[in-house]
Write a protein that holds these residues in place. Structure first.
Motif, PDB file in Angstrom:
ATOM      1  N   LEU A  12       2.731   9.905 -32.614  1.00 17.74           N
ATOM      2  CA  LEU A  12       1.747   9.143 -31.844  1.00 17.74           C
ATOM      3  C   LEU A  12       2.413   8.199 -30.847  1.00 17.74           C
ATOM      4  O   LEU A  12       2.073   8.178 -29.660  1.00 17.74           O
ATOM      5  CB  LEU A  12       0.850   8.352 -32.794  1.00 17.74           C
ATOM      6  CG  LEU A  12      -0.177   7.430 -32.145  1.00 17.74           C
ATOM      7  CD1 LEU A  12      -1.279   8.248 -31.491  1.00 17.74           C
ATOM      8  CD2 LEU A  12      -0.760   6.474 -33.160  1.00 17.74           C
ATOM      9  N   LEU A  13       3.375   7.413 -31.322  1.00 20.19           N
ATOM     10  CA  LEU A  13       3.995   6.421 -30.440  1.00 20.19           C
ATOM     11  C   LEU A  13       4.949   7.046 -29.433  1.00 20.19           C
ATOM     12  O   LEU A  13       5.062   6.573 -28.303  1.00 20.19           O
ATOM     13  CB  LEU A  13       4.683   5.337 -31.262  1.00 20.19           C
ATOM     14  CG  LEU A  13       3.712   4.438 -32.020  1.00 20.19           C
ATOM     15  CD1 LEU A  13       4.444   3.455 -32.910  1.00 20.19           C
ATOM     16  CD2 LEU A  13       2.785   3.701 -31.059  1.00 20.19           C
ATOM     17  N   LEU A 125      10.887   3.352 -32.535  1.00 23.93           N
ATOM     18  CA  LEU A 125       9.586   3.898 -32.147  1.00 23.93           C
ATOM     19  C   LEU A 125       8.473   2.943 -32.516  1.00 23.93           C
ATOM     20  O   LEU A 125       7.427   2.916 -31.884  1.00 23.93           O
ATOM     21  CB  LEU A 125       9.358   5.246 -32.830  1.00 23.93           C
ATOM     22  CG  LEU A 125      10.146   6.393 -32.224  1.00 23.93           C
ATOM     23  CD1 LEU A 125      10.091   7.624 -33.105  1.00 23.93           C
ATOM     24  CD2 LEU A 125       9.624   6.710 -30.832  1.00 23.93           C
ATOM     25  N   ALA A 126       8.716   2.124 -33.567  1.00 21.17           N
ATOM     26  CA  ALA A 126       7.741   1.119 -33.983  1.00 21.17           C
ATOM     27  C   ALA A 126       8.475   0.003 -34.717  1.00 21.17           C
ATOM     28  O   ALA A 126       9.511   0.233 -35.336  1.00 21.17           O
ATOM     29  CB  ALA A 126       6.689   1.727 -34.900  1.00 21.17           C
ATOM     30  N   PHE A 127       7.919  -1.191 -34.597  1.00 16.11           N
ATOM     31  CA  PHE A 127       8.379  -2.354 -35.354  1.00 16.11           C
ATOM     32  C   PHE A 127       7.143  -3.009 -35.944  1.00 16.11           C
ATOM     33  O   PHE A 127       6.057  -2.897 -35.388  1.00 16.11           O
ATOM     34  CB  PHE A 127       9.093  -3.372 -34.449  1.00 16.11           C
ATOM     35  CG  PHE A 127      10.419  -2.891 -33.931  1.00 16.11           C
ATOM     36  CD1 PHE A 127      11.588  -3.136 -34.632  1.00 16.11           C
ATOM     37  CD2 PHE A 127      10.500  -2.202 -32.729  1.00 16.11           C
ATOM     38  CE1 PHE A 127      12.812  -2.696 -34.161  1.00 16.11           C
ATOM     39  CE2 PHE A 127      11.723  -1.758 -32.242  1.00 16.11           C
ATOM     40  CZ  PHE A 127      12.878  -2.005 -32.966  1.00 16.11           C
ATOM     41  N   TYR A 132      10.585  -4.870 -39.552  1.00 11.94           N
ATOM     42  CA  TYR A 132      11.007  -3.544 -39.991  1.00 11.94           C
ATOM     43  C   TYR A 132      10.737  -2.537 -38.887  1.00 11.94           C
ATOM     44  O   TYR A 132       9.799  -2.679 -38.109  1.00 11.94           O
ATOM     45  CB  TYR A 132      10.309  -3.162 -41.297  1.00 11.94           C
ATOM     46  CG  TYR A 132      10.826  -3.974 -42.449  1.00 11.94           C
ATOM     47  CD1 TYR A 132      12.009  -3.628 -43.097  1.00 11.94           C
ATOM     48  CD2 TYR A 132      10.172  -5.130 -42.850  1.00 11.94           C
ATOM     49  CE1 TYR A 132      12.515  -4.401 -44.132  1.00 11.94           C
ATOM     50  CE2 TYR A 132      10.662  -5.917 -43.892  1.00 11.94           C
ATOM     51  CZ  TYR A 132      11.836  -5.540 -44.515  1.00 11.94           C
ATOM     52  OH  TYR A 132      12.333  -6.321 -45.532  1.00 11.94           O
ATOM     53  N   ARG A 133      11.600  -1.514 -38.822  1.00  9.38           N
ATOM     54  CA  ARG A 133      11.524  -0.550 -37.725  1.00  9.38           C
ATOM     55  C   ARG A 133      11.356   0.861 -38.236  1.00  9.38           C
ATOM     56  O   ARG A 133      11.719   1.180 -39.363  1.00  9.38           O
ATOM     57  CB  ARG A 133      12.763  -0.647 -36.833  1.00  9.38           C
ATOM     58  CG  ARG A 133      14.050  -0.207 -37.506  1.00  9.38           C
ATOM     59  CD  ARG A 133      15.273  -0.315 -36.598  1.00  9.38           C
ATOM     60  NE  ARG A 133      15.318   0.707 -35.576  1.00  9.38           N
ATOM     61  CZ  ARG A 133      15.754   1.949 -35.785  1.00  9.38           C
ATOM     62  NH1 ARG A 133      16.163   2.333 -36.970  1.00  9.38           N
ATOM     63  NH2 ARG A 133      15.766   2.821 -34.792  1.00  9.38           N
ATOM     64  N   LEU A 134      10.825   1.678 -37.361  1.00  9.55           N
ATOM     65  CA  LEU A 134      10.750   3.109 -37.578  1.00  9.55           C
ATOM     66  C   LEU A 134      11.464   3.756 -36.414  1.00  9.55           C
ATOM     67  O   LEU A 134      11.087   3.536 -35.253  1.00  9.55           O
ATOM     68  CB  LEU A 134       9.285   3.570 -37.644  1.00  9.55           C
ATOM     69  CG  LEU A 134       9.057   5.062 -37.867  1.00  9.55           C
ATOM     70  CD1 LEU A 134       9.562   5.472 -39.251  1.00  9.55           C
ATOM     71  CD2 LEU A 134       7.581   5.395 -37.718  1.00  9.55           C
ATOM     72  N   GLY A 135      12.525   4.502 -36.714  1.00  5.53           N
ATOM     73  CA  GLY A 135      13.284   5.187 -35.668  1.00  5.53           C
ATOM     74  C   GLY A 135      12.961   6.670 -35.662  1.00  5.53           C
ATOM     75  O   GLY A 135      11.914   7.102 -36.151  1.00  5.53           O
ATOM     76  N   PHE A 159       2.783  -2.222 -27.374  1.00  5.09           N
ATOM     77  CA  PHE A 159       1.932  -1.302 -28.131  1.00  5.09           C
ATOM     78  C   PHE A 159       2.675  -0.647 -29.298  1.00  5.09           C
ATOM     79  O   PHE A 159       2.065  -0.011 -30.155  1.00  5.09           O
ATOM     80  CB  PHE A 159       1.290  -0.241 -27.229  1.00  5.09           C
ATOM     81  CG  PHE A 159       2.259   0.714 -26.575  1.00  5.09           C
ATOM     82  CD1 PHE A 159       2.770   1.798 -27.274  1.00  5.09           C
ATOM     83  CD2 PHE A 159       2.633   0.537 -25.253  1.00  5.09           C
ATOM     84  CE1 PHE A 159       3.646   2.685 -26.667  1.00  5.09           C
ATOM     85  CE2 PHE A 159       3.506   1.413 -24.627  1.00  5.09           C
ATOM     86  CZ  PHE A 159       4.013   2.493 -25.344  1.00  5.09           C
ATOM     87  N   GLN A 160       3.989  -0.819 -29.353  1.00  2.00           N
ATOM     88  CA  GLN A 160       4.782  -0.250 -30.447  1.00  2.00           C
ATOM     89  C   GLN A 160       4.926  -1.221 -31.625  1.00  2.00           C
ATOM     90  O   GLN A 160       5.533  -0.869 -32.630  1.00  2.00           O
ATOM     91  CB  GLN A 160       6.173   0.122 -29.952  1.00  2.00           C
ATOM     92  CG  GLN A 160       6.174   1.227 -28.902  1.00  2.00           C
ATOM     93  CD  GLN A 160       7.549   1.401 -28.317  1.00  2.00           C
ATOM     94  OE1 GLN A 160       7.835   0.952 -27.215  1.00  2.00           O
ATOM     95  NE2 GLN A 160       8.410   2.040 -29.077  1.00  2.00           N
ATOM     96  N   VAL A 161       4.373  -2.420 -31.494  1.00  2.51           N
ATOM     97  CA  VAL A 161       4.442  -3.400 -32.574  1.00  2.51           C
ATOM     98  C   VAL A 161       3.169  -3.276 -33.408  1.00  2.51           C
ATOM     99  O   VAL A 161       2.064  -3.494 -32.920  1.00  2.51           O
ATOM    100  CB  VAL A 161       4.596  -4.836 -32.022  1.00  2.51           C
ATOM    101  CG1 VAL A 161       4.665  -5.837 -33.177  1.00  2.51           C
ATOM    102  CG2 VAL A 161       5.832  -4.944 -31.131  1.00  2.51           C
ATOM    103  N   LEU A 162       3.366  -2.897 -34.655  1.00  7.63           N
ATOM    104  CA  LEU A 162       2.254  -2.711 -35.582  1.00  7.63           C
ATOM    105  C   LEU A 162       2.247  -3.856 -36.583  1.00  7.63           C
ATOM    106  O   LEU A 162       3.269  -4.508 -36.798  1.00  7.63           O
ATOM    107  CB  LEU A 162       2.392  -1.378 -36.307  1.00  7.63           C
ATOM    108  CG  LEU A 162       2.572  -0.148 -35.405  1.00  7.63           C
ATOM    109  CD1 LEU A 162       2.756   1.108 -36.246  1.00  7.63           C
ATOM    110  CD2 LEU A 162       1.407   0.000 -34.439  1.00  7.63           C
ATOM    111  N   GLU A 163       1.103  -4.097 -37.178  1.00  5.38           N
ATOM    112  CA  GLU A 163       1.012  -5.201 -38.138  1.00  5.38           C
ATOM    113  C   GLU A 163       1.969  -5.002 -39.305  1.00  5.38           C
ATOM    114  O   GLU A 163       2.678  -5.917 -39.703  1.00  5.38           O
ATOM    115  CB  GLU A 163      -0.415  -5.358 -38.648  1.00  5.38           C
ATOM    116  CG  GLU A 163      -0.574  -6.603 -39.487  1.00  5.38           C
ATOM    117  CD  GLU A 163      -2.025  -6.911 -39.767  1.00  5.38           C
ATOM    118  OE1 GLU A 163      -2.288  -7.452 -40.851  1.00  5.38           O
ATOM    119  OE2 GLU A 163      -2.888  -6.630 -38.908  1.00  5.38           O
TER     120      GLU A 163
END
Length: 188
Positions: A12-13, A125-127, A132-135, A159-163
């Motif tokens: 998605l991201l 890809l997300a923080f 914490y991160r998702l690579g 938009f890549q920062v999630l709760e």
């Protein structure tokens, strides 16, 4: 977090990042660079780790030119060696070549130990709000981050920062999240 959840978030991201209009991408990237420069001036590091942007990551390449002109700091980049990231100082962009995963990386040079890095800019890809991160799932930064003693900054678009991202036991959070809109210390 299950592998299917991670895969879904990644997909998605990554798609959202890649679908940004070119002008918007350039504008948002320039704002990210401005925030990076402001953060560097605030922290006054001696050794900075950057990443070469791929797959729609914020285009932080203008930072390279700026930091390479400075004599008061060492600019380092990661290089894939075996199944790990090694860090090398660079003196110019000519010290880079396309590496194993089609990412520009140092050819060779002075090897820098991760413990020497004062300020590490980290892609993802997300923080989440706790840092914490998702690579991409290869685990390179999962192995590198615990060895970095300096401050770690997750760099992405807002938009890549999630709760919250579910995490694994080996995940190491970054200390700050930096986007086009803000630089925030993460909640602990």
């Amino acid at each position: 977090m299950s592998l299917s959840e991670k895969k879904s978030i990644r997909s998605l991201l990554l798609e959202k990042r890649k679908s940004l209009d070119k002008d918007l991408y350039s504008y948002l990237s320039a704002k990210v660079v401005d925030n990076c420069l402001r953060f560097i001036e605030t922290k006054r590091p001696r050794t900075v780790l950057l990443f070469w942007p791929i797959a729609g990551e914020p285009d932080i390449r203008p930072l390279f030119d700026h930091l390479l002109q400075r004599e008061d700091l060492t600019l380092t980049l990661p290089k894939v060696e075996d199944d790990d990231l090694s860090l090398y100082a660079i003196k110019s962009l000519e010290d880079l070549q396309v590496g194993k995963y089609k990412v520009m990386e140092p050819i060779n040079g002075l090897r820098i130990e991760p413990q020497q890095v004062d300020l590490a800019f980290v892609p993802g890809l997300a923080f989440d709000l706790k840092g914490y991160r998702l690579g991409f799932g290869k685990g390179f930064y999962d192995k590198l981050l615990p060895r970095i003693r300096g401050e770690k900054v997750g760099v992405c678009f807002s938009f890549q920062v999630l709760e919250e991202l579910p995490r694994d036991t080996w995940d190491v959070p970054v200390d700050y999240i930096l986007t086009e809109d803000y630089i925030k210390e993460v909640e602990r």
